[in-house]
Design a protein around this motif. Structure first.
Motif, PDB file in Angstrom:
ATOM      1  N   HIS A 116       0.834  -1.205   0.000  1.00  0.00           N
ATOM      2  CA  HIS A 116       0.000   0.000   0.000  1.00  0.00           C
ATOM      3  C   HIS A 116       0.869   1.256   0.000  1.00  0.00           C
ATOM      4  O   HIS A 116       0.581   2.224  -0.723  1.00  0.00           O
ATOM      5  CB  HIS A 116      -0.923   0.003   1.209  1.00  0.00           C
ATOM      6  N   ARG A 162       2.166   1.753  -3.411  1.00  0.00           N
ATOM      7  CA  ARG A 162       1.112   2.328  -4.260  1.00  0.00           C
ATOM      8  C   ARG A 162       0.968   3.824  -3.990  1.00  0.00           C
ATOM      9  O   ARG A 162       0.868   4.621  -4.923  1.00  0.00           O
ATOM     10  CB  ARG A 162      -0.205   1.597  -3.995  1.00  0.00           C
ATOM     11  N   LEU A 206       4.056   1.372  -7.265  1.00  0.00           N
ATOM     12  CA  LEU A 206       3.072   0.535  -7.939  1.00  0.00           C
ATOM     13  C   LEU A 206       2.006   1.436  -8.549  1.00  0.00           C
ATOM     14  O   LEU A 206       1.730   2.525  -8.010  1.00  0.00           O
ATOM     15  CB  LEU A 206       2.418  -0.433  -6.944  1.00  0.00           C
ATOM     16  N   THR A 239      -3.746  -0.149  -8.804  1.00  0.00           N
ATOM     17  CA  THR A 239      -3.545  -1.500  -8.275  1.00  0.00           C
ATOM     18  C   THR A 239      -4.443  -1.694  -7.058  1.00  0.00           C
ATOM     19  O   THR A 239      -4.543  -0.814  -6.203  1.00  0.00           O
ATOM     20  CB  THR A 239      -2.087  -1.722  -7.867  1.00  0.00           C
TER      21      THR A 239
END
Length: 322
Positions: free
Chosen positions: A162, A165, A170, A174
């Protein structure tokens, strides 16, 4: 607007006719939540372990007219070649189906012996830095190949991914799905996993309807639930409860698992025939569930096919966002 359809509860008319008491439905225990598209439920076919099994699922779902929102795999990104992942990504993209792959090493496959004790030890959690790093590597590789949903079985891995992200390591779109093997069993733990970054959360298939209502009083994060669970998750078959599970647990991913079936993780060609046969039967089980919902007038509320957004969810602040 047309009035909502009348849902027929199983057996009520016949039981009433013979004077058998039927418990009343309490409207206050219904979930007030839905997916961003307005739907209350989506479908998922789990344990689709490679391109060949995916091909079987797609063919069978077309033949039996079983709508599929999500396909998930359980052996892990590291058990697939780049070519296999790419083929699965492309096949799902052609049909607008979300593909979810499991991340990296897990404790039950590690050299540590604690998971083989009666207590179960640390379960599927990633043991040590190297296992955590392996999950990160899996996530990066899968994302580079076009995968946008990752299955996670460790709260530290979830929080790490997380943060990646949030930091742009990421892709922002996602999503992270919490494994049924570490799913939360009370509303407080459900809310914690949501805030750690989970976008949908498997809960154990033996939770009661009251448990789902308790969770929905604290969280709107999508819930994943096997309506038929594999034997290593209890082997429960809850088809007649699906309408009530949706009413209480929405937004809900209805997962078509399979009982009386040996485990297939980690998958390889030595398990090919069994894996393809069970993939086919999972779709058939989905057809049975959908037929049951239709017979009881409870098949409304399904999200449009292609939907994958979990909506805006509360998160713990990350160091990157401070």
């Amino acid at each position: 607007m047309p009035p909502p359809p009348t849902v027929r509860r199983p057996g009520v008319a016949a039981l009433t006719r013979i004077g058998h008491p039927v418990p009343a439905i309490d409207p206050t225990d219904a979930s007030p939540h839905a997916f961003p598209d307005g739907g209350t439920w989506r479908t998922e076919i789990p344990s689709v372990e490679g391109p060949e099994a995916l091909g079987v699922v797609l063919k069978e779902s077309a033949r039996l007219d079983v709508p599929v929102h999500r396909i998930s795999q359980g052996s892990g990104v590291w058990m697939l070649t780049d070519a296999e992942i790419t083929e699965m990504v492309e096949s799902c993209a052609e049909r607008d189906i979300e593909l979810c792959l499991f991340t990296g090493p897990r404790g039950t496959w590690d050299i540590g012996g604690s998971t083989r004790t009666e207590s179960g030890g640390g379960g599927l959690r990633a043991r040590g830095h190297d296992a955590l790093a392996g999950c990160v590597e899996d996530a990066l590789r899968a994302a580079e190949l076009g995968v946008r949903c990752l299955l996670v079985a460790d709260e530290g891995v979830l929080w790490t991914l997380h943060r990646m992200r949030a930091a742009g390591v990421l892709p922002a779109d996602t999503t992270f799905k919490l494994s049924a093997l570490t799913g939360p069993v009370n509303p407080a733990s459900y809310a914690v996993y949501e805030r750690l970054g989970a976008d949908s959360l498997n809960v154990p298939s033996d939770l009661t309807s009251d448990h789902l209502t308790e969770i929905r009083r604290v969280s709107s994060a999508p819930m994943d639930l096997y309506v038929e669970a594999p034997d290593d998750l209890g082997g429960y078959v809850r088809m007649y409860e699906v309408a009530e599970l949706i009413r209480r647990g929405a937004p809900l991913y209805v997962k078509f698992g399979l009982s009386k079936s040996p485990g297939i993780y980690p998958y390889g060609a030595h398990l090919r025939e069994h894996t393809l046969a069970t993939a086919r039967e999972r779709v058939r089980r989905g057809r049975l569930v959908l037929d049951l919902l239709a017979r009881h007038g409870a098949d409304g509320g399904m999200s449009p096919l292609g939907s994958r957004s979990p909506g805006e969810l509360p998160r713990f602040p990350t160091p990157e966002g401070d």
